[in-house]
Design a protein around this motif. Structure first.
Motif, PDB file in Angstrom:
ATOM      1  N   THR A  60       1.362   1.153  -2.083  1.00 15.91           N
ATOM      2  CA  THR A  60       1.646   0.028  -2.983  1.00 15.91           C
ATOM      3  C   THR A  60       0.371  -0.316  -3.739  1.00 15.91           C
ATOM      4  N   LEU A  61       0.414  -0.136  -5.042  1.00 15.86           N
ATOM      5  CA  LEU A  61      -0.746  -0.445  -5.872  1.00 15.86           C
ATOM      6  C   LEU A  61      -0.786  -1.928  -6.237  1.00 15.86           C
ATOM      7  N   LYS A  62       0.393  -2.505  -6.428  1.00 12.75           N
ATOM      8  CA  LYS A  62       0.471  -3.930  -6.743  1.00 12.75           C
ATOM      9  C   LYS A  62       1.783  -4.444  -6.159  1.00 12.75           C
ATOM     10  N   ALA A  63       1.706  -5.452  -5.321  1.00 10.85           N
ATOM     11  CA  ALA A  63       2.887  -5.988  -4.645  1.00 10.85           C
ATOM     12  C   ALA A  63       3.820  -6.667  -5.633  1.00 10.85           C
ATOM     13  N   ALA A  64       5.081  -6.733  -5.257  1.00  6.87           N
ATOM     14  CA  ALA A  64       6.069  -7.438  -6.077  1.00  6.87           C
ATOM     15  C   ALA A  64       5.731  -8.926  -6.082  1.00  6.87           C
ATOM     16  N   HIS A  65       5.986  -9.571  -7.199  1.00  4.60           N
ATOM     17  CA  HIS A  65       5.704 -10.999  -7.291  1.00  4.60           C
ATOM     18  C   HIS A  65       6.619 -11.640  -8.329  1.00  4.60           C
ATOM     19  N   VAL A  77       4.276   1.204  -7.124  1.00  4.59           N
ATOM     20  CA  VAL A  77       4.000   2.064  -5.970  1.00  4.59           C
ATOM     21  C   VAL A  77       3.718   3.492  -6.412  1.00  4.59           C
ATOM     22  N   LEU A  78       2.932   4.160  -5.619  1.00  3.86           N
ATOM     23  CA  LEU A  78       2.632   5.582  -5.795  1.00  3.86           C
ATOM     24  C   LEU A  78       3.429   6.310  -4.719  1.00  3.86           C
ATOM     25  N   ALA A  79       4.584   6.853  -5.094  1.00  2.27           N
ATOM     26  CA  ALA A  79       5.517   7.453  -4.134  1.00  2.27           C
ATOM     27  C   ALA A  79       5.139   8.910  -3.874  1.00  2.27           C
ATOM     28  N   TYR A  80       4.108   9.123  -3.079  1.00  6.30           N
ATOM     29  CA  TYR A  80       3.649  10.479  -2.822  1.00  6.30           C
ATOM     30  C   TYR A  80       4.582  11.238  -1.884  1.00  6.30           C
TER      31      TYR A  80
END
Length: 137
Positions: A60-65, A77-80
């Protein structure tokens, strides 16, 4: 010649139709491989490494808000894990294509070499044979 006639001639060439069939079969094969990787291969691998579902792995690069207007802005998110599944799918498809090309190449064996043509007899040898044959008469 009209554009429609020209297009019809192009579309009905054998190699264009073969390509279209190949694309359709390739798409279906891709779906089969995706299901194989997602539903058959990755679950046991995930179980072996501690019950991890690879398709859910992400950073998660930046959480939901909540935004200023009260609407929720989704997380970045970076879904690797999905990328890892795609890489495995690619490897399986590439290997299957390799095996297919190898089988096709085996079917297209090189033609048997032509029988070796003996070298031409030199003219002096032919003349000597002619003289010999004339003396035998």
């Amino acid at each position: 010649m009209g554009m429609m006639t020209e297009f019809r001639e192009f579309a009905m060439r054998g190699n264009v139709i073969d390509l279209a069939v190949g694309v359709v079969i390739g798409g279906a094969f891709g779906k089969i491989v995706s299901a194989l990787v997602d539903k058959v291969i990755m679950p046991p691998i995930g179980l072996l490494v501690g019950g991890v579902d690879f398709s859910k792995l992400a950073i998660t690069l930046k959480a939901a808000h909540a935004g200023p207007d009260g609407k929720e802005i989704p997380a970045v998110v970076l879904a690797y894990g999905e990328f890892l599944n795609a890489v495995i799918q690619f490897v399986i498809i590439a290997f299957a294509i390799f095996l297919l090309v190898k089988a096709i190449n085996r079917l297209h064996r090189a033609p048997a070499p032509a029988p070796e043509v003996p070298p031409a007899t030199p003219e002096d040898v032919l003349l000597l044979r002619e003289i010999r044959d004339a003396l035998k008469k």
